[in-house]
Design an enzyme around this catalytic site. Structure first.
Site, PDB file in Angstrom:
ATOM      1  NE  ARG A  35      -4.256  -1.505   0.429  1.00  0.00           N
ATOM      2  CZ  ARG A  35      -5.348  -1.381   1.172  1.00  0.00           C
ATOM      3  NH1 ARG A  35      -5.528  -0.339   1.923  1.00  0.00           N
ATOM      4  NH2 ARG A  35      -6.265  -2.314   1.137  1.00  0.00           N
ATOM      5  NE  ARG A  39      -7.049   5.488   2.599  1.00  0.00           N
ATOM      6  CZ  ARG A  39      -7.819   4.587   3.194  1.00  0.00           C
ATOM      7  NH1 ARG A  39      -9.041   4.903   3.558  1.00  0.00           N
ATOM      8  NH2 ARG A  39      -7.370   3.379   3.433  1.00  0.00           N
ATOM      9  NE  ARG A  48     -10.185   7.706  -2.912  1.00  0.00           N
ATOM     10  CZ  ARG A  48     -11.438   8.148  -2.824  1.00  0.00           C
ATOM     11  NH1 ARG A  48     -11.851   9.130  -3.591  1.00  0.00           N
ATOM     12  NH2 ARG A  48     -12.284   7.593  -1.963  1.00  0.00           N
ATOM     13  CG  ASP A  85      -8.871  -2.927  -4.074  1.00  0.00           C
ATOM     14  OD1 ASP A  85      -8.269  -2.282  -3.194  1.00  0.00           O
ATOM     15  OD2 ASP A  85      -9.632  -3.886  -3.806  1.00  0.00           O
ATOM     16  CE1 TYR A 161     -12.622  -7.137   2.166  1.00  0.00           C
ATOM     17  CE2 TYR A 161     -11.145  -8.886   1.419  1.00  0.00           C
ATOM     18  CZ  TYR A 161     -11.396  -7.793   2.233  1.00  0.00           C
ATOM     19  OH  TYR A 161     -10.452  -7.368   3.124  1.00  0.00           O
TER      20      TYR A 161
HETATM   21  O1  CP3 Z   1      -0.052   0.635  -3.127  1.00  0.00           O
HETATM   22  C1  CP3 Z   1      -0.451  -0.528  -3.287  1.00  0.00           C
HETATM   23  O2  CP3 Z   1      -0.186  -1.459  -2.505  1.00  0.00           O
HETATM   24  C2  CP3 Z   1      -1.204  -0.867  -4.566  1.00  0.00           C
HETATM   25  C3  CP3 Z   1      -2.623  -0.805  -4.542  1.00  0.00           C
HETATM   26  C4  CP3 Z   1      -3.460  -1.693  -3.632  1.00  0.00           C
HETATM   27  C5  CP3 Z   1      -4.645  -1.229  -3.020  1.00  0.00           C
HETATM   28  N1  CP3 Z   1      -5.263  -2.272  -2.424  1.00  0.00           N
HETATM   29  C6  CP3 Z   1      -5.111   0.173  -3.075  1.00  0.00           C
HETATM   30  C7  CP3 Z   1      -6.186   0.616  -2.162  1.00  0.00           C
HETATM   31  C8  CP3 Z   1      -3.337  -3.063  -3.311  1.00  0.00           C
HETATM   32  C9  CP3 Z   1      -2.219  -4.033  -3.656  1.00  0.00           C
HETATM   33  C10 CP3 Z   1      -4.498  -3.416  -2.561  1.00  0.00           C
HETATM   34  C11 CP3 Z   1      -4.762  -4.785  -2.083  1.00  0.00           C
HETATM   35  C12 CP3 Z   1      -5.969  -5.041  -1.306  1.00  0.00           C
HETATM   36  N2  CP3 Z   1      -7.195  -4.459  -1.424  1.00  0.00           N
HETATM   37  C13 CP3 Z   1      -6.074  -6.068  -0.324  1.00  0.00           C
HETATM   38  C14 CP3 Z   1      -4.975  -7.043   0.059  1.00  0.00           C
HETATM   39  C15 CP3 Z   1      -3.943  -6.452   0.936  1.00  0.00           C
HETATM   40  C16 CP3 Z   1      -4.424  -6.055   2.316  1.00  0.00           C
HETATM   41  O3  CP3 Z   1      -4.377  -4.855   2.613  1.00  0.00           O
HETATM   42  O4  CP3 Z   1      -4.822  -6.927   3.078  1.00  0.00           O
HETATM   43  C17 CP3 Z   1      -7.381  -6.034   0.184  1.00  0.00           C
HETATM   44  C18 CP3 Z   1      -7.938  -6.919   1.260  1.00  0.00           C
HETATM   45  C19 CP3 Z   1      -8.090  -5.017  -0.526  1.00  0.00           C
HETATM   46  C20 CP3 Z   1      -9.527  -4.654  -0.400  1.00  0.00           C
HETATM   47  C21 CP3 Z   1      -9.723  -3.254   0.020  1.00  0.00           C
HETATM   48  N3  CP3 Z   1      -9.425  -2.139  -0.753  1.00  0.00           N
HETATM   49  C22 CP3 Z   1     -10.252  -2.782   1.250  1.00  0.00           C
HETATM   50  C23 CP3 Z   1     -10.700  -3.680   2.394  1.00  0.00           C
HETATM   51  C24 CP3 Z   1     -10.260  -1.395   1.196  1.00  0.00           C
HETATM   52  C25 CP3 Z   1     -10.850  -0.456   2.233  1.00  0.00           C
HETATM   53  C26 CP3 Z   1      -9.973  -0.300   3.400  1.00  0.00           C
HETATM   54  C27 CP3 Z   1      -9.036   0.852   3.214  1.00  0.00           C
HETATM   55  O5  CP3 Z   1      -7.829   0.671   3.418  1.00  0.00           O
HETATM   56  O6  CP3 Z   1      -9.563   1.914   2.843  1.00  0.00           O
HETATM   57  C28 CP3 Z   1      -9.702  -0.998  -0.045  1.00  0.00           C
HETATM   58  C29 CP3 Z   1      -9.492   0.379  -0.530  1.00  0.00           C
HETATM   59  C30 CP3 Z   1      -8.127   0.749  -1.035  1.00  0.00           C
HETATM   60  N4  CP3 Z   1      -7.351  -0.045  -1.835  1.00  0.00           N
HETATM   61  C31 CP3 Z   1      -7.454   1.995  -0.832  1.00  0.00           C
HETATM   62  C32 CP3 Z   1      -6.241   1.927  -1.546  1.00  0.00           C
HETATM   63  C33 CP3 Z   1      -5.205   3.007  -1.679  1.00  0.00           C
HETATM   64  C34 CP3 Z   1      -8.017   3.195  -0.069  1.00  0.00           C
HETATM   65  C35 CP3 Z   1      -9.158   3.757  -0.818  1.00  0.00           C
HETATM   66  C36 CP3 Z   1      -9.223   5.272  -0.927  1.00  0.00           C
HETATM   67  O7  CP3 Z   1      -8.288   5.943  -1.389  1.00  0.00           O
HETATM   68  O8  CP3 Z   1     -10.300   5.793  -0.594  1.00  0.00           O
END
Ligand code: CP3
Length: 356
Positions: A35, A39, A48, A85, A161
């Site tokens: 990640r 943010r 964003r 994602d 999910y």
């Molecule tokens: O920078 C990176 O790592 C690349 C992009 C990336 C994102 N999500 C961007 C993201 C990657 C590789 C993921 C993987 C992901 N997404 C996982 C597996 C890794 C982990 O964290 O366990 C999972 C379970 C998800 C599903 C997911 N996406 C959730 C549960 C959420 C909401 C929780 C949160 O952190 O907000 C997201 C949203 C998300 N994915 C964001 C980002 C940058 C935040 C969203 C935003 O900007 O509003």
């Protein structure tokens, strides 16, 4: 047990990130953070906001490429990870998905075989295409010494999910479906396995050097279920991707797998093992020796938030214990939004220059 890799005649790649996969223990080790685009970065928040929604950001190649590159520009990580994602796959299959501000993903739950009719694997390509275009754009703009990581969620984690309708504490509905109707649940896992192979192969074709399979909820299953829903589908994905791209390293991240991690590496054939925060550094060292896999991890993301001498102590321990095995420095889970960007700069400095 797998033997030590044969290094004879291995070319020296211009990308340090790839060296551990040839069996090299680099000092300093390559570093990136799960990640890393997110943010905690003001420049991410700005892009964003321009995009309007998280999914719009994922599906607009120019903007997704921009945020992929932001942490590379700021910190010079050894690898960029595609900005997308894991839930792009259910979205591409036709399950309605939205990201609710401050709450996370919401999906219309799928809890039985009959509901699988709502999904259509034939529809994936059009959605995936936009992600592949992001990969190609990033590839073109990335410094030549920086690797590009493509990824997908593992079928088990993505299924949780899809079944729960979002994030969940214990993945109860998904586990129940798998216990009560393994044949039906296997159809969902199969669908996800096929879509993931297509998704990963397309990313490699577009320019990804390495792949990571995120299995965030691998830790919620007892051993037989772990074999069936975590190891077996991941092994299938690895084998199928390798049939097309034999030389692309694949990192598995079976979070929470604990003592099952060694068998996970053997059965799935991943060349890299992402270790979670709960894994002691000595156990990562043992795993590297026992399996021949590159180990990656596993600083607690909250230690990075805390910073200071605590951060130095943890980095020192990881670098010290893992100095003689192929190792990639990372966190044990994703970076959290409240992380001060200057702590990340300090971390990269500590890894690159060493902790005194
Ligand atoms: O920078 C990176 O790592 C690349 C992009 C990336 C994102 N999500 C961007 C993201 C990657 C590789 C993921 C993987 C992901 N997404 C996982 C597996 C890794 C982990 O964290 O366990 C999972 C379970 C998800 C599903 C997911 N996406 C959730 C549960 C959420 C909401 C929780 C949160 O952190 O907000 C997201 C949203 C998300 N994915 C964001 C980002 C940058 C935040 C969203 C935003 O900007 O509003």
């Amino acid at each position: 047990m797998r033997g030590q890799p044969d290094l004879s005649g291995a070319p020296t790649s211009a990308k340090p990130f790839l060296a551990p996969f040839r069996g090299e223990a680099l000092a300093p080790p390559p570093v990136w953070l799960m990640r890393q685009a997110g943010r905690y970065l003001p420049e991410y928040r700005a892009t964003r906001a321009k995009a309007g929604s998280f999914l719009k950001l994922c599906y607009t190649p120019a903007m997704a490429a921009e945020v992929t590159l932001q942490p590379i520009v700021r910190y010079g990580f050894d690898a960029a990870i595609l900005f997308s994602d894991i839930l792009v796959v259910p979205d591409a299959l036709g399950q309605r998905l939205e990201f609710v501000e401050g709450e996370g993903p919401r999906l219309e739950p799928i809890r039985d075989v009959a509901s699988l009719a709502r999904l259509d694997a034939g529809k994936c390509a059009a959605t995936f295409e936009r992600v592949f275009e992001t990969v190609a754009r990033v590839r073109a703009d990335l410094p030549k010494e920086t690797a590009l990581i493509g990824f997908c969620g593992a079928p088990w984690t993505v299924a949780t999910y899809m079944v729960e309708g979002g994030g969940s504490k214990d993945q109860a509905e998904t586990r129940l479906w798998a216990y009560r109707d393994p044949g039906g649940f296997a159809q969902l896992i199969h669908l996800l396995t096929e879509a993931s192979v297509e998704y990963l192969c397309g990313q490699v074709k577009a320019g990804a050097d390495v792949l990571q399979i995120f299995d965030t909820w691998a830790g919620s299953l007892p051993k037989e279920q772990f074999f069936q829903w975590v190891e077996y589908p991941t092994a299938t994905i690895v084998r199928r991707v390798r049939e097309v791209y034999p030389n692309v390293p694949i990192i598995g991240f079976p979070r929470g797998s604990g003592v099952k991690a060694e068998r996970y590496v053997e059965v799935t054939g991943v060349q890299g093992l992402g270790c979670d925060t709960a894994t002691p550094a000595w156990a990562m060292h043992d795993l590297a020796r026992q399996t021949g896999a590159v180990v990656q991890g596993n600083l607690d993301p909250l230690v990075l938030v805390a910073g200071g001498p605590l951060l130095e102590a943890y980095v020192r321990e990881l670098l010290g214990v893992l100095r003689d095995v192929p190792y990639i420095f990372n966190l044990g889970h994703g970076i959290v939004p409240q992380t001060p960007p200057e702590h990340v700069a300090r971390l990269v400095d500590l890894v690159r220059k060493g902790v005194n």
